[in-house]
Motif scaffolding. Structure first.
Motif, PDB file in Angstrom:
ATOM      1  N   VAL A 189       4.429  78.040  23.707  1.00 52.51           N
ATOM      2  CA  VAL A 189       5.414  77.531  24.456  1.00 52.51           C
ATOM      3  C   VAL A 189       6.926  78.713  25.040  1.00 52.51           C
ATOM      4  O   VAL A 189       7.433  79.544  24.639  1.00 52.51           O
ATOM      5  N   GLN A 190       6.921  78.929  26.766  1.00 49.29           N
ATOM      6  CA  GLN A 190       8.254  79.728  26.920  1.00 49.29           C
ATOM      7  C   GLN A 190       8.985  78.384  27.769  1.00 49.29           C
ATOM      8  O   GLN A 190       9.001  77.298  28.493  1.00 49.29           O
ATOM      9  N   VAL A 191      10.217  78.233  26.806  1.00 48.98           N
ATOM     10  CA  VAL A 191      11.448  77.625  27.490  1.00 48.98           C
ATOM     11  C   VAL A 191      12.906  78.659  27.183  1.00 48.98           C
ATOM     12  O   VAL A 191      12.476  79.671  25.837  1.00 48.98           O
ATOM     13  N   ASP A 192      13.407  78.553  28.394  1.00 51.78           N
ATOM     14  CA  ASP A 192      14.438  79.433  28.248  1.00 51.78           C
ATOM     15  C   ASP A 192      16.142  79.013  27.544  1.00 51.78           C
ATOM     16  O   ASP A 192      16.864  79.229  27.598  1.00 51.78           O
ATOM     17  N   ALA A 193      15.543  77.450  27.746  1.00 55.10           N
ATOM     18  CA  ALA A 193      17.043  76.247  27.437  1.00 55.10           C
ATOM     19  C   ALA A 193      16.115  74.760  27.551  1.00 55.10           C
ATOM     20  O   ALA A 193      15.471  74.858  27.830  1.00 55.10           O
ATOM     21  N   PHE A 194      16.928  74.296  26.608  1.00 53.65           N
ATOM     22  CA  PHE A 194      17.081  72.728  26.172  1.00 53.65           C
ATOM     23  C   PHE A 194      18.253  72.261  26.290  1.00 53.65           C
ATOM     24  O   PHE A 194      19.304  71.939  26.712  1.00 53.65           O
ATOM     25  N   LEU A 195      18.089  71.234  27.294  1.00 47.41           N
ATOM     26  CA  LEU A 195      18.681  70.194  28.172  1.00 47.41           C
ATOM     27  C   LEU A 195      18.477  69.011  27.041  1.00 47.41           C
ATOM     28  O   LEU A 195      17.483  68.118  26.614  1.00 47.41           O
ATOM     29  N   CYS A 196      19.668  68.853  25.667  1.00 45.14           N
ATOM     30  CA  CYS A 196      19.439  68.015  24.950  1.00 45.14           C
ATOM     31  C   CYS A 196      19.606  66.556  24.274  1.00 45.14           C
ATOM     32  O   CYS A 196      20.087  66.270  26.079  1.00 45.14           O
ATOM     33  N   PRO A 197      18.803  65.581  24.180  1.00 44.96           N
ATOM     34  CA  PRO A 197      19.027  64.137  24.079  1.00 44.96           C
ATOM     35  C   PRO A 197      20.169  63.485  23.897  1.00 44.96           C
ATOM     36  O   PRO A 197      21.039  63.858  22.772  1.00 44.96           O
ATOM     37  N   ALA A 198      20.175  62.358  25.085  1.00 48.54           N
ATOM     38  CA  ALA A 198      21.970  61.702  24.591  1.00 48.54           C
ATOM     39  C   ALA A 198      21.927  60.654  23.423  1.00 48.54           C
ATOM     40  O   ALA A 198      22.763  61.129  23.020  1.00 48.54           O
ATOM     41  N   HIS A 199      20.912  60.062  23.032  1.00 46.06           N
ATOM     42  CA  HIS A 199      20.766  59.066  21.995  1.00 46.06           C
ATOM     43  C   HIS A 199      20.356  59.208  20.847  1.00 46.06           C
ATOM     44  O   HIS A 199      21.218  58.973  20.442  1.00 46.06           O
ATOM     45  N   VAL A 200      20.074  60.727  20.922  1.00 44.69           N
ATOM     46  CA  VAL A 200      19.743  60.806  20.047  1.00 44.69           C
ATOM     47  C   VAL A 200      20.844  61.502  18.895  1.00 44.69           C
ATOM     48  O   VAL A 200      21.340  61.745  18.189  1.00 44.69           O
ATOM     49  N   THR A 201      21.044  62.725  20.018  1.00 35.38           N
ATOM     50  CA  THR A 201      22.646  63.445  19.437  1.00 35.38           C
ATOM     51  C   THR A 201      24.458  62.618  19.477  1.00 35.38           C
ATOM     52  O   THR A 201      25.025  62.643  18.799  1.00 35.38           O
ATOM     53  N   ALA A 202      24.041  60.766  20.344  1.00 31.68           N
ATOM     54  CA  ALA A 202      25.077  60.163  19.996  1.00 31.68           C
ATOM     55  C   ALA A 202      25.197  59.552  17.987  1.00 31.68           C
ATOM     56  O   ALA A 202      25.885  59.490  17.619  1.00 31.68           O
ATOM     57  N   ILE A 203      23.930  59.609  17.566  1.00 27.95           N
ATOM     58  CA  ILE A 203      23.517  59.783  16.049  1.00 27.95           C
ATOM     59  C   ILE A 203      23.974  61.321  14.972  1.00 27.95           C
ATOM     60  O   ILE A 203      24.616  61.501  14.639  1.00 27.95           O
ATOM     61  N   ILE A 204      23.304  61.939  15.987  1.00 26.79           N
ATOM     62  CA  ILE A 204      23.156  63.183  14.599  1.00 26.79           C
ATOM     63  C   ILE A 204      24.884  64.045  15.362  1.00 26.79           C
ATOM     64  O   ILE A 204      24.771  65.270  14.301  1.00 26.79           O
ATOM     65  N   GLY A 205      24.669  63.868  16.121  1.00 22.51           N
ATOM     66  CA  GLY A 205      26.294  64.304  17.077  1.00 22.51           C
ATOM     67  C   GLY A 205      25.529  66.140  17.421  1.00 22.51           C
ATOM     68  O   GLY A 205      24.826  66.712  17.264  1.00 22.51           O
TER      69      GLY A 205
END
Ligand code: SF4
Length: 365
Positions: A189-205
């Motif tokens: 996997v070649q990834v330089d950065a992550f755009l993190c999920p909004a709905h999930v993060t509303a729960i986990i912070g």
């Protein structure tokens, strides 16, 4: 609606696109490019629907990760659901799962053979179904990320409170942070950065990603779903890359709090414990699933009916695994849009509208 229009303003989008071009030029001066992965089906669909890739310089690639819960549901899970249906249980499920291919067939095909498969639009509908049909064993297909786990798992409390003994859950709950770690450790996997999920993060912070950023040195930005949210998130990540300063940032403060939704977290901790989980295309990721605690075994369909979920055998032609790791674009799969379409999906990424293959086929981006 006027509120939302503010996040779709074309002039503001052009301004952000200009900033992104400038930052990308700084990266290009360093001889670098950027591969940014979104890990959220709603982001995947929004990026495709609004044509955001067309606004980005060629050095910036947006790739889709394992952010759609239907897409990462293992063939073996579908096989177990079909086995339960064929053994006489009534399957209650959200609609998309009916068409997800297992090793040999789908729940839709099981239904056409006479099995009872009911589509529900909420967990409460499964509860009502169990109350209406006390003579039937009803199994709810409890699939999803942190976003939906709490309301689904409270079915246990509701069923117990109403004295319903014929409802159980076939769980395939998955959590996002361990998946990010697995992607970061995967040499393919070649990834330089992550755009993190909004709905999930509303729960986990948003703070849930801090250990990941500190351990792997990969930037994480939490972004909303409107075009300006996403462009702002991309701009922030590109700035971090150009400065060689990966960090955690929350661009969705109007919804996401650092600590998330404590109530939902408490509910999950009450009923569930971490377990290893198998993700379609990614394999088993340690600690990335949530199973019902032993004291709730009566509500665990796999234990109650003696049908454990085993490894499945998906169609070997399907390249969902490579799509979910960002190794290929959906159109690089030779079945894309020909043998595999939303009407006749060969893999799960073509089933849900939030799947990478379905979004790319529908919007052409
Ligand atoms: S186009 Fe179909 S077969 Fe190919 S990777 Fe996507 S879902 Fe799988």
């Amino acid at each position: 609606m006027r509120y939302l229009e503010g996040f779709r303003d074309p002039e503001a989008a052009r301004h952000l696109a200009g900033r992104i071009r400038d930052t990308t030029a700084r990266l290009a001066d360093q001889g670098r490019q950027a591969r940014i992965m979104e890990v959220c089906g709603t982001h995947t669909m929004a990026i495709a629907r609004h044509g955001l890739r067309d606004l980005l310089p060629p050095q910036v690639e947006l790739i889709s990760g394992p952010g759609c819960p239907v897409c990462v549901t293992d063939a073996g899970y579908v096989d177990a659901a079909i086995a339960l249906a064929d053994s006489g249980c009534t399957i209650a499920t959200f609609g998309d799962l009916v068409r997800v291919p297992g090793s040999r067939s789908t729940l839709a095909e099981a239904r056409s053979r006479g099995a009872e498969v009911e589509v529900c639009y909420s967990p409460e509908a499964a509860l009502a179904l169990a109350a209406r049909r006390p003579e039937r064993e009803v199994v709810f297909l409890a699939v999803g990320f942190e976003t939906t786990i709490a309301p689904v798992v409270t079915l246990v409390r509701s069923a117990a409170g109403r004295g319903l003994r014929n409802l159980s859950l076939l769980t395939a709950f998955k959590t996002v942070p361990p998946a990010l770690a697995a992607l970061a450790e995967d040499p393919e996997v070649q990834v330089d950065a992550f755009l993190c999920p909004a709905h999930v993060t509303a729960i986990i912070g948003s703070e849930a990603y801090r250990p990941f950023v500190e351990r792997y040195g990969i930037g994480c930005v939490v972004a909303g779903f409107e075009p300006l949210d996403i462009l702002h998130g991309v701009d922030t990540l590109l700035g971090q890359l150009a400065d060689r300063a990966p960090a955690l940032a929350n661009q969705y403060e109007r919804v996401v709090r650092p600590g998330g939704n404590r109530k939902a977290q408490e509910v999950m901790a009450t009923y569930l414990v971490p377990e290893d989980a198998s993700w379609r295309g990614l394999g088993v990721i340690p600690g990335s699933g949530l199973a019902l605690r032993p004291e709730y075994a009566a509500f665990d369909a796999a234990r109650r009916h003696g049908r454990p979920v085993a490894a499945g055998a998906p169609d070997p032609r399907c390249r969902c695994g490579d799509v979910l790791k960002g190794k290929i674009r959906p159109r690089d799969c030779r079945l894309f849009g020909t043998a595999c379409t939303p009407d006749r999906p060969v893999g799960p990424c073509m089933v849900s509208s939030e799947g990478s293959c379905a979004a790319e086929l529908r919007y052409g981006a």
